[in-house]
Scaffold this motif. Structure first.
Motif, short mmCIF file in Angstrom:
data_model
loop_
_atom_site.label_atom_id
_atom_site.label_comp_id
_atom_site.label_asym_id
_atom_site.label_seq_id
_atom_site.Cartn_x
_atom_site.Cartn_y
_atom_site.Cartn_z
N GLY A 1 40.23 -73.58 27.33
CA GLY A 1 41.20 -74.08 26.37
C GLY A 1 40.72 -74.02 24.92
N PRO A 2 41.64 -74.23 23.96
CA PRO A 2 41.29 -74.23 22.54
C PRO A 2 40.22 -75.26 22.23
CG PRO A 2 43.67 -74.20 22.85
CD PRO A 2 43.07 -74.45 24.21
N GLY A 3 39.27 -74.89 21.40
CA GLY A 3 38.21 -75.81 21.02
C GLY A 3 37.03 -75.84 21.97
N PRO B 1 30.58 -52.00 26.30
CA PRO B 1 31.10 -51.74 27.65
C PRO B 1 31.01 -52.93 28.60
CG PRO B 1 29.86 -49.86 26.89
CD PRO B 1 29.65 -50.93 25.86
N PHE B 2 29.85 -53.60 28.65
CA PHE B 2 29.69 -54.73 29.57
C PHE B 2 30.65 -55.86 29.21
CE2 PHE B 2 27.52 -58.87 30.36
CZ PHE B 2 27.62 -58.87 31.74
N SER B 3 30.67 -56.27 27.95
CA SER B 3 31.56 -57.36 27.54
C SER B 3 33.01 -56.95 27.67
CB SER B 3 31.25 -57.78 26.10
OG SER B 3 30.02 -58.49 26.04
N GLY B 4 33.32 -55.70 27.34
CA GLY B 4 34.70 -55.23 27.45
C GLY B 4 35.22 -55.31 28.87
N HIS B 5 34.42 -54.86 29.83
CA HIS B 5 34.85 -54.91 31.23
C HIS B 5 34.88 -56.35 31.75
CE1 HIS B 5 35.37 -50.71 32.37
NE2 HIS B 5 34.35 -50.41 31.57
N LEU B 6 33.90 -57.15 31.37
CA LEU B 6 33.91 -58.56 31.79
C LEU B 6 35.16 -59.26 31.26
CD1 LEU B 6 30.81 -60.91 31.66
CD2 LEU B 6 33.09 -61.74 31.17
N LEU B 7 35.45 -59.06 29.99
CA LEU B 7 36.63 -59.69 29.38
C LEU B 7 37.93 -59.16 29.99
CD1 LEU B 7 35.33 -59.65 25.72
CD2 LEU B 7 35.92 -61.71 27.00
N ASN B 8 37.91 -57.91 30.38
CA ASN B 8 39.10 -57.34 31.03
C ASN B 8 39.36 -58.03 32.37
OD1 ASN B 8 41.26 -55.43 31.09
ND2 ASN B 8 40.12 -54.22 32.57
N VAL B 9 38.29 -58.32 33.12
CA VAL B 9 38.43 -59.05 34.38
C VAL B 9 38.98 -60.45 34.12
CG1 VAL B 9 37.17 -60.09 36.30
CG2 VAL B 9 36.69 -57.73 35.62
N LEU B 10 38.46 -61.10 33.07
CA LEU B 10 38.93 -62.45 32.76
C LEU B 10 40.40 -62.45 32.35
CD1 LEU B 10 35.93 -64.04 30.81
CD2 LEU B 10 36.41 -64.03 33.26
N VAL C 1 39.61 -65.14 24.54
CA VAL C 1 39.87 -65.18 25.98
C VAL C 1 39.60 -66.58 26.54
CG1 VAL C 1 39.08 -64.34 28.22
CG2 VAL C 1 39.53 -62.72 26.37
N LEU C 2 38.53 -67.21 26.11
CA LEU C 2 38.22 -68.54 26.60
C LEU C 2 39.24 -69.57 26.11
CD1 LEU C 2 34.33 -68.68 26.35
CD2 LEU C 2 35.72 -68.32 28.36
N ALA C 3 39.69 -69.42 24.88
CA ALA C 3 40.69 -70.35 24.35
C ALA C 3 41.99 -70.26 25.13
CB ALA C 3 40.94 -70.05 22.87
N ALA D 1 32.24 -60.65 20.40
CA ALA D 1 32.09 -62.09 20.22
C ALA D 1 33.44 -62.75 19.96
CB ALA D 1 31.11 -62.37 19.08
N GLN D 2 34.25 -62.15 19.09
CA GLN D 2 35.56 -62.73 18.79
C GLN D 2 36.46 -62.71 20.02
OE1 GLN D 2 36.43 -64.35 16.03
NE2 GLN D 2 34.32 -64.02 15.34
N GLN D 3 36.36 -61.66 20.82
CA GLN D 3 37.19 -61.57 22.02
C GLN D 3 36.81 -62.64 23.04
OE1 GLN D 3 39.96 -59.50 22.82
NE2 GLN D 3 39.84 -59.40 20.59
N TYR D 4 35.53 -62.95 23.15
CA TYR D 4 35.13 -64.04 24.04
C TYR D 4 35.81 -65.33 23.60
CZ TYR D 4 31.44 -61.64 26.70
OH TYR D 4 30.75 -60.81 27.56
N GLY D 5 35.81 -65.58 22.31
CA GLY D 5 36.45 -66.79 21.80
C GLY D 5 37.93 -66.84 22.12
#
Length: 344
Positions: A43-45, A193-202, A35-37, A29-33
């Motif tokens: 962007g931030p916020g 695993p799913f979120s880790g790989h998705l975030l890695n692509v992002l 990466v999106l920021a 969850a924190q990594q999504y925040g």
């Protein structure tokens, strides 16, 4: 046009709940925040990662989601990310998938959050694109986000709107693994695993020539990476679209331009541009906008046509041109062509 996200990741449960706590959920969850920021399109916020108090109850999750959903406009994108435990009780009315919250107990369905309420909030929002990313068990049983209920429209029927559900599992085996994948770099190895790989692509991007990651590119990249991963036998993800186009841009492509494949040859005739952009209005629009004269000619052609799709596309390009061509000479070059449609 704004991008807004809510990330829900309850990772701690009572010792007598029968629901296992997993640090990988909270880390994801924190990594999504983060990466999106760091993404220029978001962007931030732009991303609200719910805190421990908020994810403890269904009331806390839904209050936050309703608040964000109420703030988005008709040109915006709204995304909800759920990382955690999912459960499916077939003996409940409708058999909805349920999401765990911090106070959930395994044998008490009423302590879980029904996915129906999340769907309802997303459907009622005014956002043109609505995305649900579900990283949990039984996510393969989630239906399309667009619904048939007249009071809960998933989409409004135009080519610019739609919904997308992206899930961690897709087949009859409904379990999504929570333990991290050692093949992923850095902190992502501690994610699910799913979120880790998705975030890695992002974070890394893809070799596609486009400078943005579309819905279709994201799906293909995540699935390919998980299939080829040497860190474990991962589940295959699933994506369900309802009117949303695979060519809709959702994130920035962070792959260095020198490492991407070459773009197709530039289009020249306004009719060729119109044909390509009607198929996917944003896939190559940034190329067209490099030439004020060509942009104006395409807008003029589309405006002169009688079909609503062409006129909607003309308005979209015109809005982008007005934002980009702020210098008087640039706007003059654009308008010298665009105004031709008004003289017919």
């Amino acid at each position: 046009m704004a991008f807004r996200a809510v990330v829900v990741g309850p990772d701690r449960y009572a010792a007598d709940s029968g629901v296992e706590s997993h640090p990988s959920i909270g880390i994801s969850a924190q990594q999504y925040g983060e990466v999106l920021a760091a993404d220029a399109m978001w962007g931030p916020g732009s991303c609200r990662v719910l805190g421990e108090d908020e994810v403890r109850t269904a009331e806390g999750v839904m209050s936050a989601l309703e608040e964000v959903a109420a703030a988005v406009g008709p040109e915006d994108t709204l995304m909800v990310v759920y990382v955690g435990h999912g459960q499916y009780w077939s003996d409940l009315p409708g058999g909805q998938v349920h999401f765990a919250v911090g106070s959930s107990h395994r044998a008490r369905p009423w302590t879980w959050l029904s996915s129906w309420y999340v769907y309802r909030a997303l459907r009622r929002s005014r956002a043109r694109l609505k995305v649900l990313i579900a990283d949990c068990c039984y996510s393969n049983m989630l239906p399309q986000l667009g619904g048939d209920e007249p009071d809960l429209p998933g989409v409004l029927g135009t080519r610019d709107e739609g919904t997308c559900v992206f899930t961690a599992v897709r087949n009859e085996q409904s379990y999504a693994w929570a333990e991290g994948c050692a093949a992923l770099p850095g902190e992502l190895a501690r994610c699910t695993p799913f979120s880790g790989h998705l975030l890695n692509v992002l974070r890394r991007g893809t070799r596609d020539y486009d400078h943005r990651l579309t819905i279709g590119l994201l799906r293909e990249a995540v699935q390919t990476e998980m299939e080829r991963c040497e860190g474990g036998d991962h589940q295959a993800p699933r994506m369900a679209l309802n009117d949303a186009r695979e060519g809709t841009a959702l994130f920035t492509n962070h792959m260095e331009a020198s490492r991407r494949v070459k773009a197709p040859p530039l289009l020249e005739a306004p009719a060729d541009w119109a044909r390509a952009l009607l198929l996917d209005r944003d896939s190559r629009l940034h190329e067209l906008l490099r030439d004020e004269y060509a942009t104006g000619a395409v807008v003029a052609l589309l405006t002169s046509r009688r079909d609503e799709a062409s006129r909607n596309l003309a308005r979209h390009i015109n809005a982008r041109a007005n934002d980009l061509f702020t210098a008087p000479d640039a706007f003059a070059r654009y308008w010298s062509q665009a105004e031709k449609a008004l003289r017919v």
